[in-house]
Design a protein around this motif. Structure first.
Motif, PDB file in Angstrom:
ATOM      1  N   ASN A  26       0.802  -1.235   0.000  1.00  0.00           N
ATOM      2  CA  ASN A  26       0.000   0.000   0.000  1.00  0.00           C
ATOM      3  C   ASN A  26       0.829   1.277   0.000  1.00  0.00           C
ATOM      4  O   ASN A  26       0.334   2.342   0.371  1.00  0.00           O
ATOM      5  CB  ASN A  26      -0.989   0.019   1.172  1.00  0.00           C
ATOM      6  CG  ASN A  26      -1.868  -1.193   1.182  1.00  0.00           C
ATOM      7  OD1 ASN A  26      -2.299  -1.672   0.136  1.00  0.00           O
ATOM      8  ND2 ASN A  26      -2.127  -1.724   2.359  1.00  0.00           N
ATOM      9  N   TYR A  29      -0.630   4.197  -1.935  1.00  0.00           N
ATOM     10  CA  TYR A  29      -1.729   4.857  -1.231  1.00  0.00           C
ATOM     11  C   TYR A  29      -1.216   5.861  -0.203  1.00  0.00           C
ATOM     12  O   TYR A  29      -1.928   6.782   0.169  1.00  0.00           O
ATOM     13  CB  TYR A  29      -2.599   3.830  -0.499  1.00  0.00           C
ATOM     14  CG  TYR A  29      -3.465   2.963  -1.377  1.00  0.00           C
ATOM     15  CD1 TYR A  29      -3.606   3.171  -2.741  1.00  0.00           C
ATOM     16  CD2 TYR A  29      -4.171   1.910  -0.819  1.00  0.00           C
ATOM     17  CE1 TYR A  29      -4.418   2.363  -3.523  1.00  0.00           C
ATOM     18  CE2 TYR A  29      -4.989   1.097  -1.589  1.00  0.00           C
ATOM     19  CZ  TYR A  29      -5.109   1.325  -2.937  1.00  0.00           C
ATOM     20  OH  TYR A  29      -5.913   0.533  -3.690  1.00  0.00           O
ATOM     21  N   TRP A 131      -8.155   4.139   2.459  1.00  0.00           N
ATOM     22  CA  TRP A 131      -7.851   3.761   1.080  1.00  0.00           C
ATOM     23  C   TRP A 131      -8.664   4.616   0.116  1.00  0.00           C
ATOM     24  O   TRP A 131      -9.811   4.962   0.399  1.00  0.00           O
ATOM     25  CB  TRP A 131      -8.210   2.292   0.853  1.00  0.00           C
ATOM     26  CG  TRP A 131      -7.196   1.299   1.293  1.00  0.00           C
ATOM     27  CD1 TRP A 131      -6.184   1.488   2.184  1.00  0.00           C
ATOM     28  CD2 TRP A 131      -7.105  -0.063   0.881  1.00  0.00           C
ATOM     29  NE1 TRP A 131      -5.486   0.330   2.356  1.00  0.00           N
ATOM     30  CE2 TRP A 131      -6.035  -0.638   1.574  1.00  0.00           C
ATOM     31  CE3 TRP A 131      -7.852  -0.839   0.018  1.00  0.00           C
ATOM     32  CZ2 TRP A 131      -5.669  -1.961   1.398  1.00  0.00           C
ATOM     33  CZ3 TRP A 131      -7.491  -2.169  -0.154  1.00  0.00           C
ATOM     34  CH2 TRP A 131      -6.402  -2.718   0.529  1.00  0.00           C
ATOM     35  N   PRO A 132      -8.097   4.894  -1.064  1.00  0.00           N
ATOM     36  CA  PRO A 132      -8.886   5.632  -2.057  1.00  0.00           C
ATOM     37  C   PRO A 132     -10.098   4.801  -2.508  1.00  0.00           C
ATOM     38  O   PRO A 132     -10.024   3.573  -2.563  1.00  0.00           O
ATOM     39  CB  PRO A 132      -7.919   5.831  -3.213  1.00  0.00           C
ATOM     40  CG  PRO A 132      -6.672   5.117  -2.881  1.00  0.00           C
ATOM     41  CD  PRO A 132      -6.777   4.587  -1.502  1.00  0.00           C
TER      42      PRO A 132
END
Length: 137
Positions: A26, A29, A131-132
């Motif tokens: 991640n 992100y 998170w997007p």
């Protein structure tokens, strides 16, 4: 110490050197990867994977069914689906929280870890709120 409840990896337990991939961890992100500058080891693979948009595994926070009475879950323990199929690997954690590298296709299934002494620990994965959000196509 891992930020297990938020799914933010910290240190070598969560992101083992030479094993963890930046996108699965991640890092994109968290603005830990630049796709516009620099040269770094693994840049081509990371950029190609990012632009193809196919990332099958990610680090996710996991909630254990109960606090462990006999210590910790060993790092790298296999996480299995109810049918016994591999869903990923446990990375680190404590008490009832942990962080695990999981196949995204399996995160909504019943998951468990088999520990020595015929002990099974059930766990539930969650997608972090930070998170997007996926773009609607």
């Amino acid at each position: 110490m891992t930020s297990s409840s938020t799914g933010i990896p910290e240190g070598a337990e969560d992101i083992p050197p030479g094993v963890a991939l930046p996108l699965e961890s991640n890092l994109a992100y968290m603005n830990g990867i630049s796709f516009t500058k620099g040269c770094y080891i693994g840049q081509e693979l990371t950029a190609r994977t990012h632009h193809m948009g196919v990332i099958r595994k990610r680090l996710l926070p996991v909630q254990l069914s109960a606090p462990l009475l006999s210590g910790r879950i060993p790092e790298g323990s296999d996480i299995l689906t109810e049918s016994g199929k591999s869903a990923g690997k446990y990375r680190a954690g404590g008490d009832e929280l942990g962080i695990a590298l999981l196949r995204l296709a399996n995160i909504n299934e019943l998951l468990h870890i088999n520990l020595p002494g015929d002990t099974t620990v059930n766990l539930t994965a969650t997608v972090p709120k930070w998170w997007p959000k996926p773009a609607n196509k």
